[in-house]
Design a protein around this motif. Structure first.
Motif, PDB file in Angstrom:
ATOM      1  N   THR A   4      63.447 111.302   3.959  1.00 24.22           N
ATOM      2  CA  THR A   4      62.579 111.644   2.837  1.00 24.22           C
ATOM      3  C   THR A   4      63.063 112.932   2.169  1.00 24.22           C
ATOM      4  O   THR A   4      63.758 113.735   2.770  1.00 24.22           O
ATOM      5  CB  THR A   4      61.122 111.801   3.307  1.00 24.22           C
ATOM      6  N   PHE A   9      56.602 109.996  -4.342  1.00 30.96           N
ATOM      7  CA  PHE A   9      55.907 109.040  -3.481  1.00 30.96           C
ATOM      8  C   PHE A   9      56.924 108.406  -2.542  1.00 30.96           C
ATOM      9  O   PHE A   9      57.886 107.792  -3.008  1.00 30.96           O
ATOM     10  CB  PHE A   9      55.247 107.986  -4.376  1.00 30.96           C
ATOM     11  N   GLU A  10      56.734 108.585  -1.225  1.00 33.90           N
ATOM     12  CA  GLU A  10      57.731 108.124  -0.260  1.00 33.90           C
ATOM     13  C   GLU A  10      57.095 107.425   0.941  1.00 33.90           C
ATOM     14  O   GLU A  10      55.988 107.754   1.340  1.00 33.90           O
ATOM     15  CB  GLU A  10      58.555 109.296   0.262  1.00 33.90           C
ATOM     16  N   LEU A  11      57.828 106.483   1.505  1.00 31.79           N
ATOM     17  CA  LEU A  11      57.462 105.834   2.761  1.00 31.79           C
ATOM     18  C   LEU A  11      58.450 106.307   3.812  1.00 31.79           C
ATOM     19  O   LEU A  11      59.661 106.190   3.627  1.00 31.79           O
ATOM     20  CB  LEU A  11      57.523 104.318   2.621  1.00 31.79           C
ATOM     21  N   ILE A  30      53.037 107.506   4.766  1.00 30.82           N
ATOM     22  CA  ILE A  30      53.159 107.568   3.312  1.00 30.82           C
ATOM     23  C   ILE A  30      52.962 109.021   2.893  1.00 30.82           C
ATOM     24  O   ILE A  30      52.006 109.671   3.307  1.00 30.82           O
ATOM     25  CB  ILE A  30      52.116 106.676   2.610  1.00 30.82           C
ATOM     26  N   THR A  81      54.527  96.388  -0.003  1.00 26.48           N
ATOM     27  CA  THR A  81      54.387  96.980  -1.336  1.00 26.48           C
ATOM     28  C   THR A  81      53.156  97.873  -1.401  1.00 26.48           C
ATOM     29  O   THR A  81      52.171  97.655  -0.694  1.00 26.48           O
ATOM     30  CB  THR A  81      54.265  95.898  -2.434  1.00 26.48           C
ATOM     31  N   THR A  82      53.223  98.881  -2.269  1.00 26.44           N
ATOM     32  CA  THR A  82      52.081  99.762  -2.484  1.00 26.44           C
ATOM     33  C   THR A  82      52.223 100.461  -3.823  1.00 26.44           C
ATOM     34  O   THR A  82      53.287 100.413  -4.456  1.00 26.44           O
ATOM     35  CB  THR A  82      51.941 100.792  -1.346  1.00 26.44           C
ATOM     36  N   ARG A  83      51.152 101.108  -4.229  1.00 27.22           N
ATOM     37  CA  ARG A  83      51.174 101.927  -5.442  1.00 27.22           C
ATOM     38  C   ARG A  83      50.265 103.131  -5.230  1.00 27.22           C
ATOM     39  O   ARG A  83      49.321 103.085  -4.441  1.00 27.22           O
ATOM     40  CB  ARG A  83      50.775 101.122  -6.671  1.00 27.22           C
ATOM     41  N   TYR A  99      52.911 105.555  -9.206  1.00 25.63           N
ATOM     42  CA  TYR A  99      54.135 105.300  -8.459  1.00 25.63           C
ATOM     43  C   TYR A  99      53.988 103.979  -7.718  1.00 25.63           C
ATOM     44  O   TYR A  99      52.896 103.611  -7.305  1.00 25.63           O
ATOM     45  CB  TYR A  99      54.371 106.401  -7.419  1.00 25.63           C
ATOM     46  N   SER A 100      55.077 103.268  -7.530  1.00 24.62           N
ATOM     47  CA  SER A 100      55.048 102.062  -6.723  1.00 24.62           C
ATOM     48  C   SER A 100      56.218 102.098  -5.748  1.00 24.62           C
ATOM     49  O   SER A 100      57.210 102.808  -5.963  1.00 24.62           O
ATOM     50  CB  SER A 100      55.115 100.809  -7.597  1.00 24.62           C
ATOM     51  N   TYR A 101      56.056 101.348  -4.663  1.00 26.69           N
ATOM     52  CA  TYR A 101      57.068 101.349  -3.613  1.00 26.69           C
ATOM     53  C   TYR A 101      57.118  99.958  -3.021  1.00 26.69           C
ATOM     54  O   TYR A 101      56.079  99.341  -2.779  1.00 26.69           O
ATOM     55  CB  TYR A 101      56.688 102.359  -2.524  1.00 26.69           C
ATOM     56  N   LEU A 103      59.419  97.702   0.028  1.00 25.55           N
ATOM     57  CA  LEU A 103      60.394  97.785   1.103  1.00 25.55           C
ATOM     58  C   LEU A 103      60.513  96.425   1.764  1.00 25.55           C
ATOM     59  O   LEU A 103      59.511  95.794   2.098  1.00 25.55           O
ATOM     60  CB  LEU A 103      59.934  98.822   2.138  1.00 25.55           C
TER      61      LEU A 103
END
Length: 109
Positions: A4, A9-11, A30, A81-83, A99-101, A103
């Motif tokens: 990171t 916004f990070e996972l 998160i 997925t997330t936002r 933000y969206s992510y 993986l």
């Protein structure tokens, strides 16, 4: 494997992505600008289920420490997925920035 930056916004996986097994699941954190993001909802989709009735495999929400674990009942490829922030309520204006992510992970025996 996944480092990171402390920005945005990070996972952050809490185990190496090669170590996602049925019995361990996938624990992660998160972060928003390096700090735990509480109450973030994530959806999990199983790969190859284009013709299944159930499209969403599961949902998890981060705890007060920004952590959650996805559990699995069979091996395969999954998309997480997330936002952030989450979807606005009906009639509510969307935030000025979101933000969206996504993986893709593989779960093995």
């Amino acid at each position: 494997a996944v480092k990171t930056t402390g920005k945005g916004f990070e996972l952050k996986p809490l185990i190496h992505p090669n170590e996602i097994f049925l019995d361990t699941g996938f624990p992660f954190e998160i972060l928003m600008d390096g700090k735990p993001a509480t109450g973030v909802e994530l959806e999990v989709f199983r790969g190859g289920n284009a013709y299944d009735d159930k499209k969403v495999y599961g949902e998890v929400t981060t705890d007060a420490a920004g952590r959650a674990t996805v559990s699995f009942d069979r091996p395969g490829v999954y998309v997480v997925t997330t936002r952030y922030p989450g979807r606005p309520a009906p009639g509510e204006a969307p935030p000025p920035r979101s933000y969206s992510y996504a993986l893709t992970i593989e779960v093995t025996l």
